[in-house]
Each structure stands twice: as structure tokens, then as C-alpha cells.
Enzyme design. Structure first.
Site, short mmCIF file in Angstrom:
data_model
loop_
_atom_site.label_atom_id
_atom_site.label_comp_id
_atom_site.label_asym_id
_atom_site.label_seq_id
_atom_site.Cartn_x
_atom_site.Cartn_y
_atom_site.Cartn_z
N VAL A 44 0.87 -1.34 0.04
CA VAL A 44 -0.05 -0.07 -0.14
C VAL A 44 1.16 1.14 0.08
CG1 VAL A 44 -1.99 1.40 1.71
CG2 VAL A 44 -1.64 -1.35 1.52
N CYS A 45 1.97 1.32 1.09
CA CYS A 45 3.15 2.40 0.76
C CYS A 45 3.16 2.64 -0.37
CB CYS A 45 3.63 2.53 2.11
SG CYS A 45 2.86 2.35 3.58
N THR A 46 3.97 1.62 -0.71
CA THR A 46 4.42 1.51 -2.32
C THR A 46 3.71 2.64 -3.85
OG1 THR A 46 5.98 -0.27 -2.06
CG2 THR A 46 5.19 0.56 -4.49
#
Length: 212
Positions: A44-46
Site C-alpha cells: 500500500v505504501c509503495t
């Protein structure tokens, strides 16, 4: 330490992908967005980091500096950045804090006692040029953050700092705004000589502000 809106954002020194910084000095007279990630190589943070990098011109227009944080080392940050550039089409163009000892995460209350102590809670802080915390958002691991919303709130904060107004539900830059409830009608006449539309005595609309 529990942080609240209006408090001074804690200062710290840390290593980042763009060199060692002292946070308040790095911010200078700019607005800031500090946002944390559970750890490197998270899916998700990517996507979040890639999208935020694409938004850099929008943050620049508003005088906002962006900085990320993850409880991993700089070498892992660099490896993750390569993956972000490959999958999201842009490199991370803002500093990422290496917080492997979790000092900054602890200072900003990013370690939740009921969560895995090895990762940070996914938090966003918006900080104004006076180093005051103006917004805090905490997201669950499964839900990607909405950085268009963060820009929208920054637009609202910058506008309402300049004018005696508040922004209504779903407001976007250029929409009409509400005369601040703290102003009497007599006081409002000084701030809004062109007048306003009163839907209720407490709900007074203005649609002719300078949107700069």
C-alpha cells in the site's frame, strides 16, 4: 507523549535519504507533511509514495515540504525507492527518514500499544510554518491514504489562516466559503465589504474571496 492539534511539532535530528536533518531547521518557513509507513517494501505504501512523488509540483505551489518515515535503514530505503520507481513510474523525490531505532516514531506517538511494535502506525501530520500541528490522520494498514484530500485540507488551512472564513463540507479551492462564526455582522462588514448571503444568521456565505 500524546500530540494534539495546535501543539508544536516535536523537533528531532535524523538521517534521511537526502542527508541528515534537524526537522525544524529543514522545515524553515514552509508548511510540512510528515507521514509514516509501517516498514519498507509494503504494497500500500509503495503506491502512496509513488503518488506523493507525482504530486510534488502541487505541494511546491503551496509552499509545502514532504517527508516520509519508516523504521528501516537507509540502504533498505534505497532498494525500496528503486521498486517504487519501477512500479509507480517515478522515484521518491522527497526525503525518507531512517528511523530504525524508532525514536521519531515514539516522539510522534506512531507506535500503537495494541499493534506490532516492530512497525509504525500509518499517520499523517500537517505542520504550519510556525511549527504547529494543524492536522493528524491515522489510517489502518489496509486502506491507502488520500493525498488529494491532504492537499485539499492544506488549501483550506491556508485560506482560513488568511481570511476570517471556514470551508464547508466537500469544499474545493474556488468554492464559496462560510463567514467565521466568531464574527458578528458588524465585524463581518469590515472583512467582507461586498457582503454575503445569509441562509441562517449563523450560516453566511461568501463567494468572492481572492483565491491566492
Amino acid at each position: 507523549m500524546t500530540l494534539q492539534l495546535g501543539q508544536t511539532a516535536p523537533d528531532f535530528e535524523a538521517d534521511t535519504t537526502q542527508g541528515r536533518i534537524r526537522f525544524h531547521e529543514w522545515l524553515g518557513d514552509s508548511w510540512g507533511v510528515l507521514f509514516s509507513h509501517p516498514k519498507d517494501y509494503t504494497p500500500v505504501c509503495t503506491t502512496e509514495l509513488g503518488y506523493t512523488a507525482k504530486l510534488k509540483p502541487e505541494f511546491d505551489k503551496r509552499g509545502v515540504k514532504v517527508i516520509g518515515l519508516s523504521v528501516d535503514t537507509l540502504d533498505r530505503h534505497e532498494g525500496w525507492n528503486a521498486d517504487i520507481e519501477e512500479t509507480q513510474g517515478t522515484p521518491v523525490n522527497f526525503p525518507m527518514i531512517s528511523d530504525h531505532d524508532k525514536k521519531v516514531a515514539s516522539l510522534y506517538d506512531m507506535i500503537h500499544p495494541e499493534a506490532d511494535a516492530a512497525v509504525t502506525v500509518r499517520t499523517v501530520f500537517v505542520i504550519d510554518p510556525n511549527k504547529k500541528i494543524r492536522l493528524m490522520l491515522i489510517y489502518p494498514p489496509s486502506a491507502g491514504r488520500n493525498f488529494d484530500e491532504i492537499l485539499r485540507v492544506i488549501d483550506s488551512l491556508q485560506l482560513t489562516d488568511k481570511h476570517k472564513v471556514a470551508t464547508p463540507v466537500n469544499w474545493q479551492k474556488g468554492d464559496k466559503v462560510i463567514v467565521a462564526a466568531s464574527l458578528s455582522d458588524e465585524e463581518a462588514k469590515k472583512h467582507f465589504p461586498k457582503g454575503w448571503t445569509a441562509e441562517k444568521p449563523y450560516l453566511r456565505w461568501v463567494d468572492h474571496l481572492e483565491w491566492t
